[in-house]
Write an enzyme that holds these catalytic residues in place. Structure first.
Site, PDB file in Angstrom:
ATOM      1  N   LYS A   1       0.983  -1.083   0.059  1.00 22.29           N
ATOM      2  CA  LYS A   1       0.107  -0.117  -0.066  1.00 22.29           C
ATOM      3  C   LYS A   1       1.027   1.270  -0.017  1.00 22.29           C
ATOM      4  O   LYS A   1       1.613   1.521   0.910  1.00 22.29           O
ATOM      5  CB  LYS A   1      -0.957  -0.285   1.327  1.00 22.29           C
ATOM      6  CG  LYS A   1      -2.239   0.750   1.240  1.00 22.29           C
ATOM      7  CD  LYS A   1      -2.138   1.987   0.741  1.00 22.29           C
ATOM      8  CE  LYS A   1      -2.148   3.339   1.878  1.00 22.29           C
ATOM      9  NZ  LYS A   1      -2.058   4.537   1.567  1.00 22.29           N
TER      10      LYS A   1
ATOM     11  N   GLY B   1       5.051   4.482  10.368  1.00 21.22           N
ATOM     12  CA  GLY B   1       4.213   5.817  10.340  1.00 21.22           C
ATOM     13  C   GLY B   1       3.801   6.046  11.773  1.00 21.22           C
ATOM     14  O   GLY B   1       4.202   5.932  12.482  1.00 21.22           O
TER      15      GLY B   1
ATOM     16  N   ARG C   1       1.426   6.460  15.029  1.00 25.82           N
ATOM     17  CA  ARG C   1       1.018   5.601  16.289  1.00 25.82           C
ATOM     18  C   ARG C   1      -0.570   5.305  16.080  1.00 25.82           C
ATOM     19  O   ARG C   1      -1.084   3.923  16.162  1.00 25.82           O
ATOM     20  CB  ARG C   1       1.096   6.227  17.790  1.00 25.82           C
ATOM     21  CG  ARG C   1       0.792   5.043  18.989  1.00 25.82           C
ATOM     22  CD  ARG C   1       0.532   5.482  20.256  1.00 25.82           C
ATOM     23  NE  ARG C   1       2.069   6.326  20.817  1.00 25.82           N
ATOM     24  CZ  ARG C   1       2.140   6.276  22.244  1.00 25.82           C
ATOM     25  NH1 ARG C   1       1.261   5.801  22.921  1.00 25.82           N
ATOM     26  NH2 ARG C   1       3.337   7.040  22.481  1.00 25.82           N
TER      27      ARG C   1
ATOM     28  N   GLU D   1       5.835  -0.174  13.016  1.00 29.57           N
ATOM     29  CA  GLU D   1       7.035   0.912  13.751  1.00 29.57           C
ATOM     30  C   GLU D   1       6.215   2.198  13.817  1.00 29.57           C
ATOM     31  O   GLU D   1       5.790   2.568  12.828  1.00 29.57           O
ATOM     32  CB  GLU D   1       8.130   0.784  12.843  1.00 29.57           C
ATOM     33  CG  GLU D   1       9.244   1.561  13.555  1.00 29.57           C
ATOM     34  CD  GLU D   1      10.501   2.054  12.777  1.00 29.57           C
ATOM     35  OE1 GLU D   1      10.611   1.373  11.645  1.00 29.57           O
ATOM     36  OE2 GLU D   1      10.646   3.202  12.696  1.00 29.57           O
TER      37      GLU D   1
ATOM     38  N   CYS E   1      12.610   8.205  12.202  1.00 27.70           N
ATOM     39  CA  CYS E   1      12.237   7.833  13.585  1.00 27.70           C
ATOM     40  C   CYS E   1      13.131   7.455  14.588  1.00 27.70           C
ATOM     41  O   CYS E   1      12.933   7.542  15.980  1.00 27.70           O
ATOM     42  CB  CYS E   1      11.705   6.353  13.156  1.00 27.70           C
ATOM     43  SG  CYS E   1      12.693   5.660  11.979  1.00 27.70           S
TER      44      CYS E   1
HETATM   45  P1  NAP Z   1       0.488   7.668   8.772  1.00 32.54           P
HETATM   46  O1  NAP Z   1      -0.428   8.854   8.666  1.00 32.54           O
HETATM   47  O2  NAP Z   1       0.396   6.589   9.662  1.00 32.54           O
HETATM   48  O3  NAP Z   1       0.086   7.106   7.421  1.00 32.54           O
HETATM   49  C1  NAP Z   1       1.022   5.525   7.054  1.00 32.54           C
HETATM   50  C2  NAP Z   1       0.295   4.753   6.401  1.00 32.54           C
HETATM   51  O4  NAP Z   1      -0.749   4.145   7.005  1.00 32.54           O
HETATM   52  C3  NAP Z   1      -0.456   5.541   5.233  1.00 32.54           C
HETATM   53  O5  NAP Z   1      -0.464   4.719   3.993  1.00 32.54           O
HETATM   54  C4  NAP Z   1      -1.845   5.776   5.566  1.00 32.54           C
HETATM   55  O6  NAP Z   1      -2.852   5.688   4.493  1.00 32.54           O
HETATM   56  C5  NAP Z   1      -2.110   4.623   6.499  1.00 32.54           C
HETATM   57  N1  NAP Z   1      -3.050   4.835   7.551  1.00 32.54           N
HETATM   58  C6  NAP Z   1      -2.621   6.045   8.415  1.00 32.54           C
HETATM   59  N2  NAP Z   1      -3.754   5.996   9.414  1.00 32.54           N
HETATM   60  C7  NAP Z   1      -4.435   4.611   8.723  1.00 32.54           C
HETATM   61  C8  NAP Z   1      -5.731   4.220   9.361  1.00 32.54           C
HETATM   62  N3  NAP Z   1      -6.381   4.728  10.526  1.00 32.54           N
HETATM   63  N4  NAP Z   1      -6.173   2.927   9.054  1.00 32.54           N
HETATM   64  C9  NAP Z   1      -5.662   2.444   7.791  1.00 32.54           C
HETATM   65  N5  NAP Z   1      -4.468   3.049   7.327  1.00 32.54           N
HETATM   66  C10 NAP Z   1      -4.120   3.947   7.913  1.00 32.54           C
HETATM   67  O7  NAP Z   1       1.823   8.330   9.003  1.00 32.54           O
HETATM   68  P2  NAP Z   1       2.485   9.373   7.853  1.00 32.54           P
HETATM   69  O8  NAP Z   1       1.710   9.905   6.860  1.00 32.54           O
HETATM   70  O9  NAP Z   1       3.901   8.772   7.375  1.00 32.54           O
HETATM   71  O10 NAP Z   1       3.040  10.662   9.033  1.00 32.54           O
HETATM   72  C11 NAP Z   1       2.117  11.019   9.864  1.00 32.54           C
HETATM   73  C12 NAP Z   1       2.851  11.028  10.977  1.00 32.54           C
HETATM   74  O11 NAP Z   1       3.385   9.746  11.521  1.00 32.54           O
HETATM   75  C13 NAP Z   1       3.899  11.698  11.460  1.00 32.54           C
HETATM   76  O12 NAP Z   1       3.549  13.398  11.470  1.00 32.54           O
HETATM   77  C14 NAP Z   1       4.727  11.477  12.302  1.00 32.54           C
HETATM   78  O13 NAP Z   1       4.008  11.762  13.584  1.00 32.54           O
HETATM   79  C15 NAP Z   1       4.429   9.987  12.253  1.00 32.54           C
HETATM   80  N6  NAP Z   1       5.496   9.156  11.706  1.00 32.54           N
HETATM   81  C16 NAP Z   1       6.360   8.601  12.517  1.00 32.54           C
HETATM   82  C17 NAP Z   1       7.378   7.756  12.083  1.00 32.54           C
HETATM   83  C18 NAP Z   1       8.604   7.220  12.770  1.00 32.54           C
HETATM   84  O14 NAP Z   1       9.103   6.277  12.252  1.00 32.54           O
HETATM   85  N7  NAP Z   1       8.091   7.160  13.954  1.00 32.54           N
HETATM   86  C19 NAP Z   1       7.618   7.650  10.398  1.00 32.54           C
HETATM   87  C20 NAP Z   1       6.555   8.439   9.981  1.00 32.54           C
HETATM   88  C21 NAP Z   1       5.612   9.219  10.537  1.00 32.54           C
HETATM   89  P3  NAP Z   1      -3.326   7.078   3.642  1.00 32.54           P
HETATM   90  O15 NAP Z   1      -2.531   7.162   2.410  1.00 32.54           O
HETATM   91  O16 NAP Z   1      -4.793   7.059   3.640  1.00 32.54           O
HETATM   92  O17 NAP Z   1      -2.754   8.346   4.619  1.00 32.54           O
END
Ligand code: NAP
Length: 525
Positions: free
Chosen positions: A189, A246, A248, A270, A304
């Site tokens: 995905k 991504g 939490r 992660e 991360c």
């Molecule tokens: P994200 O919002 O968690 O998205 C990552 C993936 O998961 C995307 O493909 C997203 O789909 C999907 N997703 C998100 N929420 C979902 C749900 N409730 N049900 C099903 N699928 C879901 O992460 P991000 O876009 O990378 O960044 C957002 C935040 O994540 C950042 O601001 C940061 O806080 C955190 N982050 C942390 C790390 C780490 O390694 N610690 C790395 C990256 C990001 P969509 O395409 O629909 O959005």
């Protein structure tokens, strides 16, 4: 990469064919210019997700039956393809991520290197983890039967690409490499932050699949909504494991979806980590403070492993650390963050921090709409312990310095932290406080996946000994790693074969093969 392969069509790769997504369309976003870039990318429907799951399940028997050497050759073809396509990949990634060119070039090399690392593991024959307890017919009081063990792949794996690593944690990244090495078909995905890169990498993998005569379900890539298409994939009965990097909230939503299935499956998510750094009095100085800011601001802090929490002594040496860090943050210019969403989340995270800690330095905004100023906050240890929100991740170049009076308290403080990917200790090993460092390390073993003495956590070596994982909430399952060769274990399961005649045994378990094995618990190479 031939010219035809650098054309981005905005299609989905399902069962070996490119298909238009019909659940709406999206465009990539250039975070430096703050504008959308073409082409239009078609989004996958739930039916597309079903088709992909069906194709992955259909490909599984043939893919898992491949000899490890053939799977290794496939991985090496992908690696070669990534290296050949490097310039086109980096060119597109520059537009879609705003990350520096040198970083992207390095990340492509890391990604192809990762593929080769798993190919080497397959060639060495260690992945199957063979154990043999030969029969002991004369054992008293009861004879022992012949029992042989090896690991087999779980089945189709869904990988959620990460926003912050367009190569190393995305379509052709570590999760994909580990799952393919294990013999599991992969459905990615793709992350909407870099859809063009996702397609270009998928074209490289598709070409390798064709070269090796593999079924189209071995590797597939969909762009679509996480909540709809992503969740549908996780809930599909044919899918047997999930890899995710991504937020939490996203990771936990997928863990819940996987647990709610009639047949629950593992999710290796992660998620969030603030990577505490413990500066002991013997090591604090201005040079270290400056080095810290270098690590904090690297890649706009979108790692991360970004050091978001630093314990600094409240003494003159600690003051020198803080003064140098403040000066370095003030000099720092913000770099573009990957998406508007990540930028906005950073700003609101800083606002949250500002209500409970003191802001002591702010850099300047960088170019474009997504390049916030790096920021530094400070609190006293008592304040930190009283306010759990000070331990929440702010993804980006912001950190909290926690000042302490007594280093002896640090092990207890460490015991109260949430699970983390890394923790770093700065200490002079000859100094008196080295004893505190030892106790700290003993405590941190239970809290983190990687403990560093000296240096900064942002670089993650891809190797055999690396652990990039940790207890919740840094991951949903701290028993594994998402970086390094041990990651293959997440997609394998042990099976014991009891009293099998040689002719029925899998070839790798028969007598006389040259594969490494434990016989009666003893290594035999
Ligand atoms: P994200 O919002 O968690 O998205 C990552 C993936 O998961 C995307 O493909 C997203 O789909 C999907 N997703 C998100 N929420 C979902 C749900 N409730 N049900 C099903 N699928 C879901 O992460 P991000 O876009 O990378 O960044 C957002 C935040 O994540 C950042 O601001 C940061 O806080 C955190 N982050 C942390 C790390 C780490 O390694 N610690 C790395 C990256 C990001 P969509 O395409 O629909 O959005």
């Amino acid at each position: 990469m031939s010219a035809a392969q650098t054309v981005i069509t905005g299609e989905l790769l399902i069962d070996g064919a490119w298909r238009a997504g019909t659940a709406g369309a999206m465009r990539a976003f250039d975070p430096v210019r703050g504008e959308e870039v073409g082409p239009a990318f078609g989004m996958a429907t739930i039916d597309d997700a079903r088709d992909a799951a069906r194709a992955a399940a259909a490909a599984f028997p043939a893919f898992r039956a491949l000899e490890p050497a053939a799977r290794a050759a496939f991985l090496r073809s992908i690696a070669d393809g990534l290296d050949e396509a490097r310039d086109a990949l980096v060119e597109r990634a520059l537009v879609e991520t705003g990350l520096p060119e040198a970083r992207l070039v390095g990340e492509v090399a890391r990604t192809s290197g990762q593929m080769r690392l798993f190919a080497d593991v397959l060639d060495r024959g260690t992945a199957e983890g063979i154990r043999i307890d030969p029969a002991l017919p004369d054992r008293a009081p009861a004879p022992r039967l012949d029992i042989r063990q090896r690991k087999v792949p779980l089945g189709p794996v869904v990988v959620f690409g990460a926003s912050n690593f367009p190569f190393a944690f995305s379509n052709g990244g570590g999760d994909t490499a580990a799952a393919l090495a294990a013999g599991c078909p992969v459905i990615v995905k793709a992350h909407q932050a870099h859809p063009g890169v996702a397609e270009l990498v998928s074209r490289v993998i598709e070409r390798a699949m064709r070269e090796h005569g593999l079924p189209g379900g071995v590797y597939q890539s969909l762009l679509g909504s996480g909540r709809d298409v992503g969740t549908a994939l996780v809930k599909d009965a044919r899918v047997k494991a999930v890899g995710f990097t991504g937020s939490r909230s996203g990771g936990l939503a997928l863990v819940r979806a996987a647990q709610d299935r009639p047949e629950p499956i593992p999710v290796y998510a992660e998620m969030s980590s603030i990577n505490p750094v413990f500066v002991l009095p013997s090591a604090a100085d201005g040079t270290l403070g400056e080095g810290f800011v270098g690590s904090l601001t690297l890649g706009a802090g979108q790692f991360c492993t970004n050091p978001g929490l630093v314990f600094v002594p409240r003494d003159p040496a600690g003051d020198a650390f803080v003064d140098a860090a403040v000066a370095a943050v003030r000099r720092a210019v913000g770099q573009p963050m990957l998406t508007r969403g990540i930028h906005d989340a950073f700003q609101s995270g800083c606002q949250r921090l500002a209500t409970v800690a003191t802001e002591i330095a702010r850099g300047t905004r960088g170019p474009g709409p997504c390049a916030p100023a790096p920021r530094l906050f400070e609190a006293h240890l008592e304040q930190f312990l009283a306010r759990p929100e000070l331990s929440e991740e702010v993804f980006g170049a912001a950190a909290l310095l926690v000042r302490y009076d007594d280093a002896e308290r640090l092990p207890e403080v460490a015991s109260r932290l949430e699970g983390q990917l890394t923790a770093t200790i700065h200490v002079d090993p000859e100094a008196e406080d080295a004893a505190v460092a030892a106790r700290l390390a003993t405590e941190l073993e239970l809290r983190v996946g990687r403990i560093l003495v000296g240096g900064w956590p942002t670089g993650v070596e891809v190797g055999h000994a690396m652990v990039h994982g940790g207890p919740f909430p840094s991951t949903s399952d701290g028993r594994s790693t998402s970086v390094g060769s041990l990651a293959i274990e997440r997609f394998l399961r042990p099976v014991a074969y009891q009293s099998f005649p040689a002719a029925l045994l899998p070839r790798s378990l028969r007598d006389g093969t040259a594969l490494p094995r434990l016989v009666d618990g003893q290594p035999l190479v």
